[in-house]
Every structure is written in C-alpha cells, then in structure tokens.
Design a protein around this motif. Structure first.
Motif, mmCIF file in Angstrom:
data_model
loop_
_atom_site.group_PDB
_atom_site.id
_atom_site.type_symbol
_atom_site.label_atom_id
_atom_site.label_comp_id
_atom_site.label_asym_id
_atom_site.label_seq_id
_atom_site.Cartn_x
_atom_site.Cartn_y
_atom_site.Cartn_z
ATOM 1 N N GLN A 1 61.930 38.940 73.521
ATOM 2 C CA GLN A 1 61.165 40.127 73.170
ATOM 3 C C GLN A 1 59.718 40.115 73.539
ATOM 4 O OE1 GLN A 1 60.352 40.818 68.748
ATOM 5 N NE2 GLN A 1 60.808 43.304 69.175
ATOM 6 N N SER A 2 59.372 41.188 74.400
ATOM 7 C CA SER A 2 57.789 41.443 74.776
ATOM 8 C C SER A 2 57.165 41.987 73.644
ATOM 9 C CB SER A 2 57.944 42.208 76.085
ATOM 10 O OG SER A 2 58.600 41.896 77.295
ATOM 11 N N ALA A 3 55.653 41.508 73.649
ATOM 12 C CA ALA A 3 55.076 42.033 72.361
ATOM 13 C C ALA A 3 54.362 43.189 72.852
ATOM 14 C CB ALA A 3 54.168 40.691 72.343
ATOM 15 N N CYS A 4 55.051 44.261 72.484
ATOM 16 C CA CYS A 4 54.664 45.543 72.821
ATOM 17 C C CYS A 4 54.761 46.572 71.485
ATOM 18 C CB CYS A 4 55.279 46.132 73.989
ATOM 19 S SG CYS A 4 55.534 45.048 75.462
ATOM 20 N N PRO A 5 54.109 46.334 70.729
ATOM 21 C CA PRO A 5 54.157 47.035 69.281
ATOM 22 C C PRO A 5 54.029 48.520 69.503
ATOM 23 C CG PRO A 5 52.128 45.811 69.126
ATOM 24 C CD PRO A 5 53.223 45.367 70.583
ATOM 25 N N ASN A 6 54.920 49.260 68.903
ATOM 26 C CA ASN A 6 54.723 50.776 68.607
ATOM 27 C C ASN A 6 54.583 51.074 67.312
ATOM 28 O OD1 ASN A 6 55.071 51.290 71.577
ATOM 29 N ND2 ASN A 6 57.416 50.783 71.106
ATOM 30 N N GLY A 7 54.241 50.116 66.311
ATOM 31 C CA GLY A 7 54.106 50.316 64.961
ATOM 32 C C GLY A 7 55.201 49.994 64.305
ATOM 33 N N SER A 8 55.460 50.181 63.074
ATOM 34 C CA SER A 8 56.600 49.964 62.301
ATOM 35 C C SER A 8 57.054 51.143 61.156
ATOM 36 C CB SER A 8 56.256 48.652 61.312
ATOM 37 O OG SER A 8 55.188 48.979 60.474
ATOM 38 N N ALA A 9 58.518 50.769 60.948
ATOM 39 C CA ALA A 9 59.150 51.966 60.134
ATOM 40 C C ALA A 9 58.238 52.336 58.979
ATOM 41 C CB ALA A 9 60.390 51.804 59.641
ATOM 42 N N ASP A 10 57.944 53.470 58.517
ATOM 43 C CA ASP A 10 57.333 53.737 57.365
ATOM 44 C C ASP A 10 57.951 54.172 56.042
ATOM 45 O OD1 ASP A 10 57.896 56.601 57.820
ATOM 46 O OD2 ASP A 10 55.969 56.841 59.120
ATOM 47 N N VAL A 11 57.498 54.463 55.031
ATOM 48 C CA VAL A 11 58.167 54.925 53.755
ATOM 49 C C VAL A 11 59.125 56.238 53.873
ATOM 50 C CG1 VAL A 11 56.894 53.700 52.185
ATOM 51 C CG2 VAL A 11 56.223 55.717 52.791
ATOM 52 N N GLY B 1 60.896 57.056 56.378
ATOM 53 C CA GLY B 1 62.315 56.704 56.996
ATOM 54 C C GLY B 1 62.247 56.954 58.296
ATOM 55 N N ARG B 2 61.092 57.112 58.991
ATOM 56 C CA ARG B 2 60.883 57.066 60.399
ATOM 57 C C ARG B 2 61.147 55.946 61.156
ATOM 58 N NH1 ARG B 2 56.914 61.132 59.022
ATOM 59 N NH2 ARG B 2 55.182 59.429 59.289
ATOM 60 N N ILE B 3 61.391 55.757 62.313
ATOM 61 C CA ILE B 3 61.494 54.330 62.906
ATOM 62 C C ILE B 3 60.557 54.687 64.002
ATOM 63 C CG2 ILE B 3 63.814 53.772 61.991
ATOM 64 C CD1 ILE B 3 64.788 54.961 64.968
ATOM 65 N N ALA B 4 59.821 53.165 64.367
ATOM 66 C CA ALA B 4 58.677 53.296 65.323
ATOM 67 C C ALA B 4 59.176 53.368 67.001
ATOM 68 C CB ALA B 4 58.073 52.044 65.241
ATOM 69 N N SER B 5 60.538 53.111 67.072
ATOM 70 C CA SER B 5 61.177 53.123 68.463
ATOM 71 C C SER B 5 62.608 53.645 68.307
ATOM 72 C CB SER B 5 61.220 51.954 69.222
ATOM 73 O OG SER B 5 59.787 51.300 69.295
ATOM 74 N N LEU B 6 63.021 54.263 69.396
ATOM 75 C CA LEU B 6 64.536 54.586 69.569
ATOM 76 C C LEU B 6 65.254 53.790 70.130
ATOM 77 C CD1 LEU B 6 66.568 57.225 68.857
ATOM 78 C CD2 LEU B 6 65.888 57.885 71.364
ATOM 79 N N PRO B 7 66.199 53.151 69.243
ATOM 80 C CA PRO B 7 67.009 51.956 70.063
ATOM 81 C C PRO B 7 68.062 52.440 70.569
ATOM 82 C CG PRO B 7 67.447 52.272 67.401
ATOM 83 C CD PRO B 7 66.526 53.091 67.777
ATOM 84 N N LEU B 8 68.138 52.111 71.840
ATOM 85 C CA LEU B 8 69.236 52.409 72.728
ATOM 86 C C LEU B 8 69.663 51.210 73.653
ATOM 87 C CD1 LEU B 8 67.543 55.457 74.442
ATOM 88 C CD2 LEU B 8 69.179 55.701 72.727
ATOM 89 N N PHE B 9 71.111 51.388 74.083
ATOM 90 C CA PHE B 9 71.513 50.256 74.768
ATOM 91 C C PHE B 9 71.732 50.866 76.354
ATOM 92 C CE2 PHE B 9 72.805 48.653 70.715
ATOM 93 C CZ PHE B 9 72.416 47.387 71.038
ATOM 94 N N HIS B 10 70.877 50.306 77.147
ATOM 95 C CA HIS B 10 70.900 50.985 78.537
ATOM 96 C C HIS B 10 71.925 50.430 79.429
ATOM 97 C CE1 HIS B 10 68.826 53.166 81.785
ATOM 98 N NE2 HIS B 10 68.817 52.023 82.493
#
Length: 272
Positions: A2-12, A14-23
């Motif tokens: 995992q590269s260290a490329c933070p986009n933040g973290s999920a908040d209360v 229910g939003r998520i910081a990144s859209l998880p996809l399998f490419h």
C-alpha cells in the motif's frame, strides 16, 4: 502493498474517503517510472495483475501509472507530465500527489480481499491482512469457484433474484451449509444446489441501539445489518450505523415495519 497516499478517513456521516474498485488490468499497459526496490515492487504488482509494466515513453497506451522516485521535484514533474496525458497516477510515499492507492492484498483466487487505509499506514493494512490470513481458510477460493460454476443451476432453481440472494445469504452465514470459515463448505455446494431454498426461511429481527457509534454494535448486530434485505428504522438512526447495511438493502421508516416475518430478512432498528 500500500502506498502512503492518504485521502482522509471515513467520518461519522458514513462517507468513505476513497471509492474501492477492482480494476481489470490483464492485457493492458501500466506505466512504472523509477528504479530500485520501490519501483520493482510496483512492477511485480502490475505483472501479478496480468498487465505489462512500461516506461513513460509508452504512456499514450496506458491509463494508470506508478511513479517511484526519491527526488520530490522529479516525482512531481513526472506526475504532471503523466496527468497531462490523462493518466491516473500513484506517486509512492507522496500523499498529496496520488490519485489512487494500492491496498494490502489477501489472495484466495478468485476471492480477493483488499485492505486499505487511504495511505494512512501501510503497516497497519499489512498486519490486518496477516491476521486475516490466519483466520480465512485456503479453501475460500475453491468455494468461490464452486459457486461460480453453479450459477446457472442456482438461477434455474430460483429464477427470482431476491430469492436467490436470500438463499445464498442463508447458506453463507455463520453456521450455514456453506459457512465460508469452514474448510468443507466448497465440497457441499453441489448438494446445496439440489435445493438451495431450504436454508432461506423468512426472518424478522429487531435491534435496539444504545449508541450512534457503529463500534458499539455487537458482532450479531453488525452481521444482521450486513445480511438484511430490508431495514425499518427510526428517523434518528445515525448514518454511520446505516452505512454498515448492505448497499442494496431496502430502507423503510419504522412505522412501516411488519409485525411478523413475511419474506426475506427484515431488520428493525430502534433507538434505545
């Protein structure tokens, strides 16, 4: 990895910081710029996905790129050139320059589990994966393949999509005929397909919440949220709690809740 490329973290909310996809990358070209252990690791990842690692000169054939350069200025310049050509770019160890991150991967082919922290800590993702490696049996891949091979038989036995989903949920839940954590489950798929609806009775469960924090959910409550076909809830239920539910679960106000099981798995959420 995992590269260290933070986009933040999920908040209360229910939003998520990144859209998880399998490419799906097999047969494509992915740019990898750099030399040394970090770049070599990116090339191995690319090749493991069935893609070809190429240099910047072939960026016009690619849509993704990894940049693994120690010099920040050089890394930023390469990223800018690749972005100008329309590529999504991951710059190793440069959080602010990343369009995407690569998770820690647990491979039970064809089942693939990706564990990401938004770049917050590659070490944390790795150690979560190592814990899961010890828990999840190697036979999960065989179970996934058996279910794929039986898809047509399942559709013939249960033409209705909701009925199929309920049957699969019932079989795969803890203690079910196809419990994923049991080594023998893959061998039971053929027998289950002979009558898949037998393990899918209508269910109605009620959860009384004492907190708005999803971390306070019991294991059973969290499991029910992930399994329920329909959720009837108080208007004041926290979005972070509802985010634990299946994305395709139907949502209804509490006053529409049924008095008894009718079909599928209905879950009632009340505030304590």
């Amino acid at each position: 990895m995992q590269s260290a490329c933070p986009n933040g973290s999920a908040d209360v909310t229910g939003r998520i910081a990144s859209l998880p996809l399998f490419h799906k990358a097999a047969g494509t070209r992915i740019v990898v710029v750099g030399e040394g252990p970090m770049a070599d690791a990116k090339r191995r990842l690319v090749e493991r996905a069935g893609a070809m690692a190429v240099g910047e000169a072939e960026a016009h054939h690619a849509t993704l790129a990894f940049v693994a350069l120690e010099d920040p200025g050089e890394a930023a310049a390469v990223r800018q050139r690749l972005k100008a050509k329309g590529l999504l770019v991951n710059v190793a160890d440069k959080p602010d320059l990343c369009d995407f991150t690569t998770p820690s991967i647990l491979d039970r082919d064809p089942l693939l589990i990706a564990i990401g922290t938004g770049g917050a800590s590659a070490g944390l993702a790795k150690h979560v994966r190592l814990r899961l490696e010890a828990i999840l049996p190697q036979t999960l891949g065989a179970l996934a393949r058996a279910l794929a091979e039986g898809r047509d038989r399942l559709r013939a036995a249960l033409p209705d999509g909701d009925a199929r989903r309920r049957a699969v949920d019932a079989a795969l839940r803890r203690g079910g005929m196809l419990d994923p954590l049991e080594d023998a489950s893959a061998e039971r798929v053929t027998g289950w397909l002979a009558n898949p609806a037998t393990d899918a009775p209508a269910r109605l469960e009620t959860v009384t919440l004492t907190s708005d924090d999803p971390e306070d959910l019991t294991l059973r409550q969290a499991r029910w949220l992930g399994e329920a076909d329909a959720i009837y809830h108080d208007a004041g239920i926290a979005p972070a709690i509802l985010a634990r539910a299946r994305a395709d679960a139907q949502r209804h106000p509490l006053d529409e809740a049924p008095a008894a099981p009718s079909e599928g798995f209905a879950l009632i959420l009340r505030r304590g």
